[in-house]
Enzyme design. Structure first.
Site, PDB file in Angstrom:
ATOM      1  N   ALA A  51       5.731   4.972  -4.933  1.00  0.00           N
ATOM      2  CA  ALA A  51       4.424   4.738  -5.075  1.00  0.00           C
ATOM      3  C   ALA A  51       3.837   3.585  -4.732  1.00  0.00           C
ATOM      4  O   ALA A  51       4.599   2.637  -5.042  1.00  0.00           O
ATOM      5  CB  ALA A  51       3.888   5.301  -6.590  1.00  0.00           C
ATOM      6  N   LYS A  52       2.911   3.294  -3.833  1.00  0.00           N
ATOM      7  CA  LYS A  52       2.847   1.811  -3.462  1.00  0.00           C
ATOM      8  C   LYS A  52       1.629   1.506  -4.578  1.00  0.00           C
ATOM      9  O   LYS A  52       0.474   1.607  -4.513  1.00  0.00           O
ATOM     10  CB  LYS A  52       1.899   1.970  -2.193  1.00  0.00           C
ATOM     11  CG  LYS A  52       1.578   0.661  -1.493  1.00  0.00           C
ATOM     12  CD  LYS A  52       1.286   0.782   0.012  1.00  0.00           C
ATOM     13  CE  LYS A  52       0.952  -0.499   0.585  1.00  0.00           C
ATOM     14  NZ  LYS A  52       1.854  -1.710   0.653  1.00  0.00           N
TER      15      LYS A  52
END
Ligand code: PPE
Length: 308
Positions: free
Chosen positions: A158-159
């Site tokens: 996940a960014k």
């Protein structure tokens, strides 16, 4: 690089003036770092500004929200439109675009389930992230003393906003020591990525890059584009676990990222990489990349999403 304000920012479905795009100090994500964001670029093309791989960036934003258990209040299609609107209303030919989804004001404590999810999209003109000089002549890297997050501790796919404490610590350490950028290793010594870029090396004519998911690196969209370009240019590209010394022994190396674009690496820990100048494969890929993002290569025209 200081921000250059533009006219409007999209906030939860409305366009607001840049100076009015404010949030409360008790915004949940500010305290606990649970948020997801994207970095996207629009480039000038012969048919006006176009956003590079917009749909793919929005898909990554949604998978990040899914990983963190954040329920997005807009659909991917609505977010694609929001990005196009922001670029259009600000009248920029080329810009950097920053969508962010965060947990809003109203609840505190570590259980985020009750929080609202707020979304905004801003854009501004942003030059070369590692400098024009870096793009042209390459950058100097230092292996960080900070290890990349282990995916058992943080969801590296996940960014997410909180993830970037790790990147910031590494970046500051490298800059304070006189380098342009840091490269982080996993806790067991495999090369992972830069603080905001994926990494590639060339050895014996083959292009190698670490397998993102097993070294805690982000699955970069620029990396994916560069792999396609390299393959189309006839180079062999493979995923491989790399050690620190594989960087020292590389014939060429470069970094990829939306903000950074494609940047040659000329040394790592003061060991010259290859000739110490951007190599021929690096330059060939860089050239194709900069044409592709501007819609100048027919084969890659699906990557270029026009705003009007
Ligand atoms: N790894 C990390 C850790 C990362 O942050 C990025 C993008 C990449 C790899 C490359 O991903 P992609 O952009 O899809 O090719 N970093 C974003 C944020 C940089 C920042 O300073 O903020 C970016 O480049 O927009």
């Amino acid at each position: 690089m200081p921000l250059t304000p533009t006219e409007k920012i999209w906030m939860d479905g409305e366009l607001v003036d840049w100076d009015q795009a404010k949030i409360h100090v008790l915004t949940h994500s500010l305290h606990y770092g649970l948020g997801v964001f994207e970095g996207i670029r629009a480039y000038a093309t012969s048919q006006g500004p176009a956003v590079f791989r917009l749909t793919d960036h929005i898909a990554r934003l949604f998978s990040g929200a899914h990983i963190l258990g954040m329920k997005m209040p807009f659909s991917p299609e609505e977010m694609v439109e929001a990005v196009k609107t922001v670029v259009r209303v600000n009248g920029l030919d080329a810009c950097y675009i920053r969508p962010i989804a965060y947990l809003g004001y109203g609840e505190m404590g570590l259980n985020p389930m009750l929080c609202s999810v707020n979304v905004s999209v801003a854009c501004w003109p942003w030059g070369a992230y590692l400098g024009d000089e870096g793009i042209a002549n390459g950058v100097r890297l230092k292996v960080s003393s900070w290890a990349r997050h282990d995916s058992r501790a943080m969801p590296t796919a996940a960014k997410s906003t909180g993830m970037y404490i790790n990147s910031s610590l590494a970046k500051v350490e490298a800059v304070m020591a006189g380098y342009d950028e840091a490269v982080m290793l996993t806790t067991d010594g495999q090369v992972s990525e830069g603080t905001g870029e994926n990494i590639f090396v060339v050895r014996h004519g083959r292009i190698l890059t670490p397998p993102a998911s097993s070294v805690g690196a982000l699955e970069g969209i620029t990396s994916d584009s560069v792999r396609t370009i390299a393959g189309d240019l006839g180079y062999e590209v493979a995923e491989a676990h790399l050690r620190r010394t594989d960087l020292y022994m590389a014939d060429e190396a470069w970094l990829t990222g939306t903000a950074a674009e494609v940047v040659p690496v000329t040394s790592v820990d003061d060991r010259i990489v290859g000739s110490g100048k951007p190599g021929p494969i690096t330059k060939a890929i860089q050239e194709q990349f900069f044409q592709a993002v501007r819609g100048q290569i027919d084969r890659y025209k699906d990557w270029v999403e026009h705003v009007s």
